[in-house]
Design an enzyme around this catalytic site. Structure first.
Site, PDB file in Angstrom:
ATOM      1  N   CYS A   6       5.544   7.624   6.185  1.00  0.00           N
ATOM      2  CA  CYS A   6       4.613   7.868   5.086  1.00  0.00           C
ATOM      3  C   CYS A   6       3.583   8.948   5.396  1.00  0.00           C
ATOM      4  CB  CYS A   6       3.922   6.565   4.697  1.00  0.00           C
ATOM      5  SG  CYS A   6       5.061   5.349   3.965  1.00  0.00           S
ATOM      6  N   HIS A  28      -2.726   8.078   1.230  1.00  0.00           N
ATOM      7  CA  HIS A  28      -1.448   7.410   1.007  1.00  0.00           C
ATOM      8  C   HIS A  28      -1.764   5.944   0.754  1.00  0.00           C
ATOM      9  CE1 HIS A  28       2.332   5.428   1.541  1.00  0.00           C
ATOM     10  NE2 HIS A  28       1.875   4.800   2.603  1.00  0.00           N
ATOM     11  N   ASN A  32       3.743   2.257  -4.265  1.00  0.00           N
ATOM     12  CA  ASN A  32       3.755   2.954  -2.976  1.00  0.00           C
ATOM     13  C   ASN A  32       5.015   3.810  -2.938  1.00  0.00           C
ATOM     14  OD1 ASN A  32       4.096   3.736  -0.286  1.00  0.00           O
ATOM     15  ND2 ASN A  32       3.331   1.806   0.540  1.00  0.00           N
TER      16      ASN A  32
END
Length: 325
Positions: free
Chosen positions: A125, A252, A282
């Site tokens: 990520c 994030h 997400n």
């Protein structure tokens, strides 16, 4: 947690985000009513607790390459540039990695950026941070290069273990930026970046063959909060800034617990914490660029805004970007 490097400052480099773009799959699944996924039925209260009212699920024809190309096309159009003007195409992705070839050359070819050096990066990520920092380094090292297309794309829905609540959180999307050299005296642009790795925590989150479903450990939330705060403190202190000096934190997004821990740890005005987690979920490494593109398009983010973006990812990677739009 150990910090191996002090990052790299880009102040005065002339590097800036000249264009932003995103792609959301056609199907947006809403969670405001009862929804059945992989044989398990969830009521709206489950989604409300997790904080995701809707997310996007890619159809079979919306491959990772397809999504990446659309996001990159949008970023190039936003920058007023043609694909042939790109010197570099970097694709961040972790959900659809393959042996060979890397996916980025196919993305570059479909864009029409056939002369660009194209390659993939991962970093889970943190992939967007990894891609931007790599692009900035390479543009600075090559005097003749002017611009890079950095794309981040993940089909995170395919990494949710069936029957788990991750199916209500993980979404699919692609986001892209055009990073290019401009006037070194321009106060806007990329100001700083950092990406570090704590290998002692490498197995905190894993997705291994054959299924590739995500397996987080219970300590993930605490580690993610600590890592995000370390990145923010590092970048802000390096640039002699306080939390109150930034206009927006565009991180994030992991989950509601991580968001609360980061906001509280930074003593950040909640109005400055900006994500599209509630409507997109997400989306892995795509989460930061899709938020930048979407919120700039809607007028929430504006030219001159000072933005800090933090990200954490399996590896264990933690990094961030400081930039003025």
């Amino acid at each position: 947690m150990r910090t191996r490097t002090e990052g790299r400052t880009w102040t005065g480099s002339g590097l800036k985000f000249a264009g932003l773009g995103h792609y959301f799959p056609r199907h947006q699944r809403r969670h405001d009513t009862e929804v059945t996924i992989s044989g398990r039925t969830y009521g709206p209260e489950a989604a409300a607790e997790l904080g995701v009212r809707s997310l996007h699920v890619a159809d079979e024809d919306e491959t990772l390459e397809f999504m990446a190309v659309r996001a990159a096309e949008a970023a190039l159009a936003n920058a007023g540039r043609e694909a042939g003007e790109a010197d570099l195409v970097i694709l961040a992705n972790w959900t659809d990695r393959q042996w060979i070839p890397e996916i980025a050359p196919g993305v570059a070819h479909q864009l029409g950026a056939d002369k660009a050096l194209a390659f993939d990066v991962c970093g889970a990520c943190t992939g967007f941070v990894h891609g931007v920092q790599t692009a900035a380094s390479m543009l600075s090292a090559h005097p003749g290069w002017q611009r890079a297309v950095v794309v981040a794309a993940d089909r995170f829905t395919r990494r949710a273990r069936p029957g788990t609540r991750g199916q209500l959180v993980f979404g699919d999307a692609a986001g892209a930026v055009v990073l290019e050299k401009g006037d070194p005296d321009d106060p806007s642009g990329l100001l700083d970046s950092v990406l570090d790795c704590d290998s002692t925590e490498a197995d905190t989150v894993a997705a291994r063959p054959p299924e590739g479903f995500l397996r987080p450990k219970p300590e993930l939330i605490d580690l993610a909060v600590r890592s995000s705060l370390r990145v923010a403190d590092n970048v802000l202190s390096r640039n002699e800034l306080k939390t109150s000096d930034i206009d927006w934190l565009v991180p994030h997004p992991g989950n509601n617990a991580i968001h609360a821990g980061v906001r509280d740890g930074l003593d950040l005005d909640p109005a400055k914490f900006l994500t599209n987690f509630a409507t997109r979920g997400n989306t892995g490494c795509a989460s930061i660029p899709i938020a930048l593109s979407e919120f700039t398009e809607s007028g929430v983010l504006n030219s001159g805004d000072l933005v800090l973006s933090t990200a954490v990812g399996s590896g264990w990677y933690y990094g961030g970007l400081l930039y003025r739009l």
